[in-house]
Design a protein around this motif. Structure first.
Motif, mmCIF file in Angstrom:
data_model
loop_
_atom_site.group_PDB
_atom_site.id
_atom_site.type_symbol
_atom_site.label_atom_id
_atom_site.label_comp_id
_atom_site.label_asym_id
_atom_site.label_seq_id
_atom_site.Cartn_x
_atom_site.Cartn_y
_atom_site.Cartn_z
ATOM 1 N N TYR A 1 0.848 -1.305 0.109
ATOM 2 C CA TYR A 1 -0.121 -0.091 0.184
ATOM 3 C C TYR A 1 0.701 1.263 0.001
ATOM 4 C CZ TYR A 1 -4.400 -2.528 0.627
ATOM 5 O OH TYR A 1 -5.343 -3.719 0.125
ATOM 6 N N SER A 2 2.104 1.173 0.139
ATOM 7 C CA SER A 2 2.867 2.469 0.230
ATOM 8 C C SER A 2 3.267 2.753 -1.384
ATOM 9 C CB SER A 2 4.254 2.131 0.903
ATOM 10 O OG SER A 2 5.166 0.902 0.235
ATOM 11 N N GLU B 1 -6.168 12.378 4.955
ATOM 12 C CA GLU B 1 -6.398 11.153 5.578
ATOM 13 C C GLU B 1 -5.719 10.268 4.419
ATOM 14 O OE1 GLU B 1 -6.423 10.569 8.948
ATOM 15 O OE2 GLU B 1 -6.649 12.825 9.036
ATOM 16 N N CYS B 2 -6.178 10.198 3.423
ATOM 17 C CA CYS B 2 -5.392 9.010 2.431
ATOM 18 C C CYS B 2 -4.105 9.297 2.320
ATOM 19 C CB CYS B 2 -6.271 9.085 1.079
ATOM 20 S SG CYS B 2 -5.787 8.057 -0.070
ATOM 21 N N GLU B 3 -3.624 10.536 2.346
ATOM 22 C CA GLU B 3 -2.315 10.897 2.235
ATOM 23 C C GLU B 3 -1.515 10.473 3.410
ATOM 24 O OE1 GLU B 3 1.480 11.755 0.380
ATOM 25 O OE2 GLU B 3 -0.778 11.453 -0.319
ATOM 26 N N ILE C 1 1.544 7.555 3.862
ATOM 27 C CA ILE C 1 2.876 8.033 4.642
ATOM 28 C C ILE C 1 3.171 7.081 5.626
ATOM 29 C CG2 ILE C 1 4.024 10.024 5.990
ATOM 30 C CD1 ILE C 1 2.482 11.919 4.126
ATOM 31 N N GLU C 2 2.192 6.696 6.445
ATOM 32 C CA GLU C 2 2.223 5.844 7.541
ATOM 33 C C GLU C 2 2.493 4.344 7.358
ATOM 34 O OE1 GLU C 2 2.601 6.674 10.617
ATOM 35 O OE2 GLU C 2 1.643 8.809 10.554
ATOM 36 N N TRP D 1 9.384 0.983 6.543
ATOM 37 C CA TRP D 1 10.954 1.197 6.972
ATOM 38 C C TRP D 1 11.247 0.666 8.254
ATOM 39 C CZ3 TRP D 1 11.288 7.133 5.093
ATOM 40 C CH2 TRP D 1 11.501 7.236 3.532
ATOM 41 N N VAL D 2 10.409 1.064 9.393
ATOM 42 C CA VAL D 2 10.668 0.406 10.787
ATOM 43 C C VAL D 2 10.897 -1.104 10.613
ATOM 44 C CG1 VAL D 2 9.642 0.168 12.842
ATOM 45 C CG2 VAL D 2 9.592 2.217 11.684
#
Length: 612
Positions: free
Chosen positions: A439-440, A485-487, A491-492, A498-499
């Motif tokens: 989803y990223s 919120e979609c953006e 991002i999250e 990455w985490v």
């Protein structure tokens, strides 16, 4: 991604790798659903349990043996659960299950009305155990006559610190996901209590509507509910739940009931029925309080609180699609044991990031997140879940379901008939990382998500996020989600990827002396204060300053008293390399823009005069 999986596999022991693959192969075997009840069997079993159960308020759990000895005179008690309702003071309740519904009815029939209160005498499964009156002492109890309670304070949600301690003590991310699922999902007592609330509503109108059904749906029964979730109920005055009955199965009769004719349209009639039923709930049913009628919504509902069960209830009369959507999600959860733990983990992550919120608004809902997980599991190279279209094609005549609004909810109820067998052997940690990576990179701006087709579709409108409703395919499940919120979601999920990637790379780094470093899922859940969305957070600047990106400062722009900017720390070496490459590419683009700008000749006033 392949290099990440290889590095992760090198850090796992051979025995752990064998166990993961062995369990996954068993989950993908043809007999993996053998012995598991389908949705109708699950609903029927808990309805029978509710008919055999009563709830008795006691002074404390110490009253259990005395209550057991007293209630055993009405029948054989199969089990007992204790739970508490914490209000101004802690109230204690014990749920007793009898062997038959007649024995439970005998216990309810032996109850009396409290003469000290002026309330309406209503008979229900909710009772309280008063002390022996008349100065008589109860007979001395024999030690260990009552079996042990099956649960003590069984509805208490796990403490946040205790949960973090369990996750911190887990061996790896795989075990953390399982621990999170086992300690936060709705337990057996919670399911029993919700079916008791449904039975109370059903019995309240059984005299006038003997075929009435109050059916739980939503997170209470689909297997994706967590402790403390609300109860969704659908009330039908007849036994028609959308299933088509063959003409030859109907028994002809020359005797026909007289009925009231509905002169208004169906929606207004439903609103009037719910208004009257809301009055009955408020005035007569024990434990029901704070009744609110929300009749102008797309699906009219009645909201109320049940104080004996500490439960929020949403009751509707025309939401059959929600009932069958619960059945569909239940089937998905039963197809593979990794589906529900993965969904619970992603929901928890979204809550800690502030992506979801208990109150409705422009943020993504838990149902939309669940749809994202289901769609991801359909998109894998070796899919774990089939498409809804495949389930609909495998349906037989007995699977036909059509709502009163004409919405087709037909799909096969027998998964074995579908012939779908997943060969995916990925672990939960691998699936979690793949979800964030998927989803990223997903194009939410141009593509819609369809669980029916199992592939992205072109968006039919300009909504920020478009998830096709699996049953009402003309509706958008995520229509409420705003562009911002979609953006934030995009991002999250990128940050979460990455985490997890840095967690794999830094798994071999030793912990500091005297410090206990968080690992695995704790790195995703390390900001619980962000779970509360505050109004002012939407007005904070989100863009990165160019000066911060290139670490440049203009000469003389800062005074000597200004403290130096702290050095940027990166989560891993790969993140640092990506940032450096972005900087280099941006510098080259700026140089090209300057060069192209200087090469363009400017027109002088004399030239402009000549052109005239």
């Amino acid at each position: 991604m392949n290099s990440l999986v290889r590095r992760s596999a090198q850090q796992l022991s051979l025995w752990r790798t064998y166990c993961i693959k062995h369990n996954a192969s068993e989950a993908a075997s043809p007999g993996r659903n053998a012995g598991r009840p389908n949705y109708e069997e699950f609903i029927g079993r808990h309805q029978r349990q509710a008919q055999c159960s009563i709830v008795v308020q006691v002074s404390s759990e110490k009253s259990y043996e005395e209550l057991y000895n007293y209630c055993s005179s009405f029948g054989s008690i199969m089990g007992a659960h204790h739970y508490c309702v914490r209000q101004d003071e802690t109230l204690h309740y014990i749920l007793l299950e009898y062997a038959t519904s007649d024995e439970a009815a005998a216990a309810i029939g032996a109850g009396v009305t409290n003469g000290e209160l002026s309330g309406v005498p209503v008979r229900s499964p909710f009772l309280w155990f008063r002390a022996a009156g008349g100065g008589r002492r109860s007979p001395k109890l024999v030690a260990n006559t009552a079996p042990a309670l099956l649960s003590l304070d069984g509805t208490r949600q796990v403490d946040q610190r205790h949960l973090l301690g369990l996750l911190r003590g887990a061996a790896d991310i795989e075990e953390q996901v399982q621990q999170l699922y086992e300690h936060t999902r709705l337990n057996e007592l919670g399911i029993r209590m919700r079916f008791l609330a449904a039975l109370q509503v059903q019995q309240a109108i059984a005299g006038m509507f003997p075929a009435a059904q109050a059916q739980p749906f939503g997170s209470s029964v689909n297997g994706f509910g967590r402790m403390g979730c609300d109860l969704d109920l659908i009330l039908r005055f007849d036994s028609d739940m959308g299933a088509k009955i063959p003409l030859e199965a109907a028994v002809p009769s020359r005797l026909v009931y007289h009925t009231k004719e509905n002169l208004s349209n169906g929606r207004s009639q439903t609103q009037r029925h719910m208004e009257c039923f809301g009055d009955m709930l408020h005035l007569f049913l024990p434990g029901v309080c704070h009744v609110r009628r929300i009749l102008q919504a797309r699906v009219p509902i009645i909201k109320y609180h049940h104080e004996h069960l500490d439960l929020e209830v949403d009751l509707s009369m025309s939401n059959l699609t929600g009932f069958y959507m619960s059945e569909l999600l239940y089937m998905f959860g039963e197809m593979d044991p990794r589906v529900r733990p993965l969904t619970f983990t992603i929901r928890r992550w979204a809550q800690t990031c502030g992506l979801t919120n208990p109150s409705p608004g422009r943020w993504i809902s838990n149902f939309s997140l669940t749809c994202l997980v289901m769609f991801f599991l359909q998109q894998l190279r070796q899919p774990i879940l089939p498409t809804i279209g495949a389930l609909a094609k495998a349906a037989e005549p007995g699977d036909s379901r059509v709502t009163e609004d004409g919405i087709n909810c037909t799909f096969t109820r027998n998964v074995d008939r579908l012939g779908f067998r997943s060969r995916n052997q990925s672990s939960l940690s691998e699936l979690l990382l793949q979800f964030f990576e998927f989803y990223s990179q997903f194009d939410f701006h141009n593509r819609a998500i369809s669980l029916n087709e199992g592939k992205p579709l072109s968006k039919p409108d300009h909504s920020a996020m478009y998830i096709v409703n699996p049953l009402e395919q003309l509706l958008n499940v995520s229509k409420n989600v705003s562009l911002e919120e979609c953006e934030r979601l995009r991002i999250e999920v990128r940050n979460a990827a990455w985490v997890l990637e840095s967690e794999v790379e830094n798994a071999s780094v030793p912990e500091g002396d005297g410090q206990e470093l968080s690992c695995g899922l704790l790195n995703l859940f390390k900001h619980p204060e962000k779970a509360v969305i505050r109004p002012n957070m939407f007005f904070k600047p989100r863009m990165v300053e160019v000066s911060d990106l290139f670490e440049q400062k203009e000469a003389g722009a800062t005074s000597s008293s200004t403290p130096p900017t702290p050095a940027i720390t990166y989560k891993s070496a790969s993140v640092r390399q990506q940032v450096q490459s972005i900087k280099a590419a941006t510098r080259s683009e700026l140089k090209q823009l300057r060069g192209s700008g200087s090469s363009v000749p400017t027109s002088s006033p004399n030239n402009r005069r000549r052109s005239r």
